[in-house]
Each structure stands twice: as C-alpha cells, then as structure tokens.
Design a protein around this motif. Structure first.
Motif, mmCIF file in Angstrom:
data_model
loop_
_atom_site.group_PDB
_atom_site.id
_atom_site.type_symbol
_atom_site.label_atom_id
_atom_site.label_comp_id
_atom_site.label_asym_id
_atom_site.label_seq_id
_atom_site.Cartn_x
_atom_site.Cartn_y
_atom_site.Cartn_z
ATOM 1 N N MET A 127 0.869 -1.291 0.014
ATOM 2 C CA MET A 127 -0.018 -0.055 -0.152
ATOM 3 C C MET A 127 0.861 1.281 -0.061
ATOM 4 O O MET A 127 0.615 2.280 -0.629
ATOM 5 C CB MET A 127 -0.882 -0.094 1.070
ATOM 6 N N ASP A 128 1.927 1.145 0.638
ATOM 7 C CA ASP A 128 2.996 2.296 0.679
ATOM 8 C C ASP A 128 3.722 2.465 -0.530
ATOM 9 O O ASP A 128 3.667 3.579 -1.264
ATOM 10 C CB ASP A 128 4.058 2.298 1.682
ATOM 11 N N ILE A 129 3.654 1.354 -1.477
ATOM 12 C CA ILE A 129 4.195 1.506 -2.883
ATOM 13 C C ILE A 129 3.282 2.235 -3.893
ATOM 14 O O ILE A 129 3.596 3.174 -4.459
ATOM 15 C CB ILE A 129 4.678 0.113 -3.182
ATOM 16 N N ILE A 130 2.045 1.736 -3.606
ATOM 17 C CA ILE A 130 0.961 2.294 -4.173
ATOM 18 C C ILE A 130 0.869 3.980 -3.965
ATOM 19 O O ILE A 130 0.653 4.642 -5.059
ATOM 20 C CB ILE A 130 -0.221 1.619 -4.136
ATOM 21 N N ASP A 131 0.813 4.201 -2.689
ATOM 22 C CA ASP A 131 0.571 5.684 -2.261
ATOM 23 C C ASP A 131 1.925 6.731 -2.368
ATOM 24 O O ASP A 131 1.657 7.779 -2.551
ATOM 25 C CB ASP A 131 0.016 5.702 -0.945
ATOM 26 N N TYR A 132 2.829 6.174 -2.183
ATOM 27 C CA TYR A 132 4.134 6.960 -2.023
ATOM 28 C C TYR A 132 5.402 6.940 -3.067
ATOM 29 O O TYR A 132 6.273 7.276 -2.731
ATOM 30 C CB TYR A 132 4.707 6.788 -0.584
ATOM 31 N N THR A 133 4.866 5.822 -4.035
ATOM 32 C CA THR A 133 5.834 5.723 -5.003
ATOM 33 C C THR A 133 5.495 5.998 -6.311
ATOM 34 O O THR A 133 4.403 6.095 -6.667
ATOM 35 C CB THR A 133 6.710 4.567 -4.997
ATOM 36 N N VAL A 134 6.466 6.010 -7.548
ATOM 37 C CA VAL A 134 5.769 6.305 -8.940
ATOM 38 C C VAL A 134 6.192 4.806 -9.313
ATOM 39 O O VAL A 134 7.239 4.486 -9.692
ATOM 40 C CB VAL A 134 6.417 7.326 -9.591
ATOM 41 N N ARG A 135 5.057 4.296 -9.979
ATOM 42 C CA ARG A 135 5.257 3.012 -10.583
ATOM 43 C C ARG A 135 5.237 3.215 -12.164
ATOM 44 O O ARG A 135 4.410 3.752 -12.735
ATOM 45 C CB ARG A 135 3.978 1.969 -9.960
ATOM 46 N N ASP A 136 5.930 2.237 -12.806
ATOM 47 C CA ASP A 136 5.864 2.176 -14.283
ATOM 48 C C ASP A 136 4.507 1.808 -14.939
ATOM 49 O O ASP A 136 3.830 1.153 -14.116
ATOM 50 C CB ASP A 136 6.966 1.392 -14.870
ATOM 51 N N MET A 137 4.302 2.191 -16.131
ATOM 52 C CA MET A 137 2.780 1.654 -16.643
ATOM 53 C C MET A 137 2.765 0.373 -16.615
ATOM 54 O O MET A 137 1.617 -0.254 -16.764
ATOM 55 C CB MET A 137 2.684 2.430 -18.049
ATOM 56 N N SER A 138 3.781 -0.189 -16.628
ATOM 57 C CA SER A 138 3.899 -1.912 -16.828
ATOM 58 C C SER A 138 3.202 -2.571 -15.400
ATOM 59 O O SER A 138 2.590 -3.749 -15.598
ATOM 60 C CB SER A 138 5.193 -2.420 -17.010
ATOM 61 N N CYS A 139 3.082 -1.719 -14.610
ATOM 62 C CA CYS A 139 2.491 -2.096 -13.263
ATOM 63 C C CYS A 139 1.043 -1.999 -13.313
ATOM 64 O O CYS A 139 0.259 -2.602 -12.376
ATOM 65 C CB CYS A 139 3.125 -1.331 -11.942
ATOM 66 N N PHE A 140 0.512 -1.171 -14.188
ATOM 67 C CA PHE A 140 -0.777 -0.926 -14.227
ATOM 68 C C PHE A 140 -1.220 -1.881 -15.593
ATOM 69 O O PHE A 140 -2.673 -1.833 -15.370
ATOM 70 C CB PHE A 140 -1.075 0.421 -14.623
ATOM 71 N N PHE A 141 -0.525 -2.002 -16.462
ATOM 72 C CA PHE A 141 -1.344 -2.767 -17.722
ATOM 73 C C PHE A 141 -0.192 -3.570 -18.256
ATOM 74 O O PHE A 141 0.852 -3.131 -18.461
ATOM 75 C CB PHE A 141 -1.930 -1.686 -18.622
ATOM 76 N N SER A 142 -0.622 -4.631 -18.888
ATOM 77 C CA SER A 142 0.371 -5.722 -19.673
ATOM 78 C C SER A 142 -0.342 -6.192 -20.794
ATOM 79 O O SER A 142 -1.535 -5.959 -20.944
ATOM 80 C CB SER A 142 0.744 -6.790 -18.790
ATOM 81 N N GLU A 143 0.329 -6.437 -21.528
ATOM 82 C CA GLU A 143 -0.275 -7.090 -22.867
ATOM 83 C C GLU A 143 -1.100 -8.327 -22.658
ATOM 84 O O GLU A 143 -1.937 -8.556 -23.627
ATOM 85 C CB GLU A 143 0.965 -7.827 -23.825
ATOM 86 N N LYS A 144 -1.166 -8.873 -21.223
ATOM 87 C CA LYS A 144 -2.088 -10.018 -21.009
ATOM 88 C C LYS A 144 -3.390 -9.311 -20.631
ATOM 89 O O LYS A 144 -4.458 -10.129 -20.890
ATOM 90 C CB LYS A 144 -1.430 -10.864 -20.144
ATOM 91 N N ASP A 145 -3.550 -8.161 -20.303
ATOM 92 C CA ASP A 145 -4.616 -7.456 -20.053
ATOM 93 C C ASP A 145 -5.670 -7.288 -21.186
ATOM 94 O O ASP A 145 -5.209 -7.219 -22.335
ATOM 95 C CB ASP A 145 -4.477 -6.236 -19.037
#
Length: 337
Positions: A44-62
C-alpha cells in the motif's frame, strides 16, 4: 540527422535493462549491475508513495478495455509527485510534470475511441512520462553515488549497498534501496532482456516519432500535446546527466540529437506561438484552436509560469532554435534566475 526522419538508439553496450528492475551500465573502463528496489516497502505504501511504471498498471495480457482506467491511474500519480519523489525537483518542475499529466488526461476525453497503448498518437505525454520514470532510476543512483571512495572500494569488493530502503524524514515518500555490483571485464551479457515492458531506447524512439507524426498533421490543437511531450522528454534526458559512468553520458548524448530535431520540427510548425515566447499572442492562438478553452488555459498557464520565472530575461532568444532549446531546458528544470 534529418529532421524528417528522427532516429534514436541507446547503444546495446551502454545502458541495458534486465528483468526485475536490474540494470547494467557499461563503458570501456568498467561495468556495473544496479538494482533499484522498493521490495522492502509495504504494497500500500508503494501504491501511495512511489511512482510505478505503466507496466505495473497494464500488460499485454490484460484486456484492451482495461487500458483506459490503467493509464488514468498511471497519470494520477504525477499529481502528487512531490511526495512520491521526495521533492527531488524544483517546485516549477513538479508543476510542469503535473500539468503535463493533467493535459494527457484531458486529451483522452477528446478521443472518440480509447487507445490501447501508450505508444499511440493520442498518448505521447504518457509515453514521455514512462521515459521519465525509467530515467529517474539512473538519477537516483547519481544522487547517491559516493565519488570519493567508490572506485577504490569496488576495486576490492564486488558489491556495495549505496542506500537502504527508508522513509523520507520529512514525512514524504520512500527512498528505494540501491545495490551496485562490479562486473568483470569479460562478463557475459544475460540472454534474457526485459520482455515485460518496452526497452527505454525503443520507448524513447517511438515517443519521438509519434510526436513527429502529430506535428505533421498540421493542427494547432496538437501543439500543446507536443509541447508537454517535449517538456517531459527534456526532463527525462536531464536525469541521465550522471558522471559516475560513461554509459550515462553515452545515453545522454545519444538522446540529444533526436530531441533537438523534434524541437526544430515543433518550431517550424508553431513559429512563435509557443509558451516560451515572452510576447506570446494568446488571442491569435485562441482563434487557431477554435476557442477550445482547455487548450488555451494550459498554454496560458505555461506562458505565465515562464514569464514569472526566468523568461523575461530571454526576450531575444525565443525565436532561434538554440534559444528555444536552452530556454526549454531552463524552464523544465525550474531554473529561476
């Protein structure tokens, strides 16, 4: 390099992305493997307090239907960039990043059908932000590289942890752990490259070429889209300006040519109707975009930010290519003189 065919390539033996957030930085004298990790932080801290790459939100499998909410979630991170990147940039730089992400969200609302990838003529800012997220990793290493004793230490040791994972003492976000391994001169490159996301070199090239195609459509309504893309790419390239390895200098210099060419095309298309013009004719721009208020508002705000900072000192430089590039670099890095 022709402005009509932009190319950009990171050397295969300079900056290499590997799976699981490992990187290899190679130059003629020495090579390093680097791991930048938030694994020790709660999810939850990673979600709220870091910047995640787009690959963490969407992949080719989605499913393609999932892309729209995924890209919006990716973009919304940049509204709180000061917390997520611990005030690493000047306030004006953070504002430009946030405005750029906000404009990309607005642009998606204009699309008659949703995109299914960031490598799309409707999402160049999102693609540029992906470049920024990747380049920021190198910036993190540069900020923590101890120049005085690092070479001597790694001459006798294979590994060093530059920083432990920790929270910011001001109550902002978190700092990742950074591990560095010295590689032998005859080391073999791993056969497995990062297949979960587009490599940085290709991502940069595709973003530049997409922005080029947008400009060639000849629509004034597209200019803010490309202007913000230029801002973010300029900032991303600046993150590679590290002195601890020649690999970064190679990448930094390689990216300059394609970015300069995109600036030339932008100026060729827009003339002096851009926010870094101290005499920007907002009324004429409003007429050219059919009075579409969000386009006018975003450009007005960027011009106001420039004029209120260092812009008034560069009235005679905005019309030239060299002056525009210099002013753009000053603008995005928040260098208020």
């Amino acid at each position: 390099m022709s402005i009509w065919k932009i190319t950009c390539r990171l050397r295969d033996k300079a900056v290499i992305e590997l799976p699981d957030d490992y990187w290899i930085f190679e130059d003629e004298g020495r090579s390093y493997k680097v791991l930048i990790s938030y694994e020790e932080i709660d999810e939850m801290d990673i979600i709220d307090y870091t910047v995640r790459d787009m690959s963490c939100f969407f992949s080719e499998k989605d499913s393609p239907e999932d892309f729209q909410p995924s890209i919006v979630a990716f973009l919304e991170q940049f509204s709180t960039i000061n917390i997520r990147w611990n005030n690493a940039f000047e306030q004006m730089t953070e504002d430009i990043i946030a405005f750029g992400a906000g404009f990309q969200e607005f642009w998606l609302t204009r699309c008659s059908f949703p995109p299914s990838s960031t490598l799309d003529e409707r999402t160049p800012i999102a693609s540029a932000l992906q470049c920024l997220v990747r380049c920021y990793n190198a910036f993190e290493v540069s900020l923590n590289w101890p120049f005085r004793y690092m070479e001597e230490y790694l001459a006798n040791h294979n590994h060093i942890r530059l920083r432990e994972t920790e929270s910011d003492f001001r109550g902002l976000g978190f700092y990742p752990s950074i591990d560095v391994w010295r590689l032998p001169h005859d080391h073999d490159l791993p056969e497995e490259r990062n297949v979960t996301r587009t490599p940085l070199g290709r991502l940069w090239t595709d973003t530049i070429q997409i922005a080029q195609r947008i400009l060639f459509r000849g629509r004034a309504t597209d200019w803010p889209l490309v202007f913000f893309t230029l801002c973010i790419l300029t900032l991303a390239r600046g993150c590679l300006d590290g002195r601890w390895t020649n690999a970064l200098r190679i990448a930094y210099n390689t990216l300059k040519g394609s970015l300069d060419d995109l600036c030339r095309i932008f100026l060729h298309c827009t003339g002096d109707l851009h926010p870094l013009n101290p005499n920007f004719d907002l009324e004429w721009f409003t007429l050219m975009v059919g009075g579409e208020e969000p386009l006018v508002d975003y450009y007005r705000e960027m011009n106001k930010m420039w004029a209120n900072s260092a812009g008034v000192r560069y009235e005679e430089e905005y019309e030239t290519f060299e002056g525009f590039c210099r002013n753009l670099d000053i603008f995005v890095h928040g260098m208020v003189l």
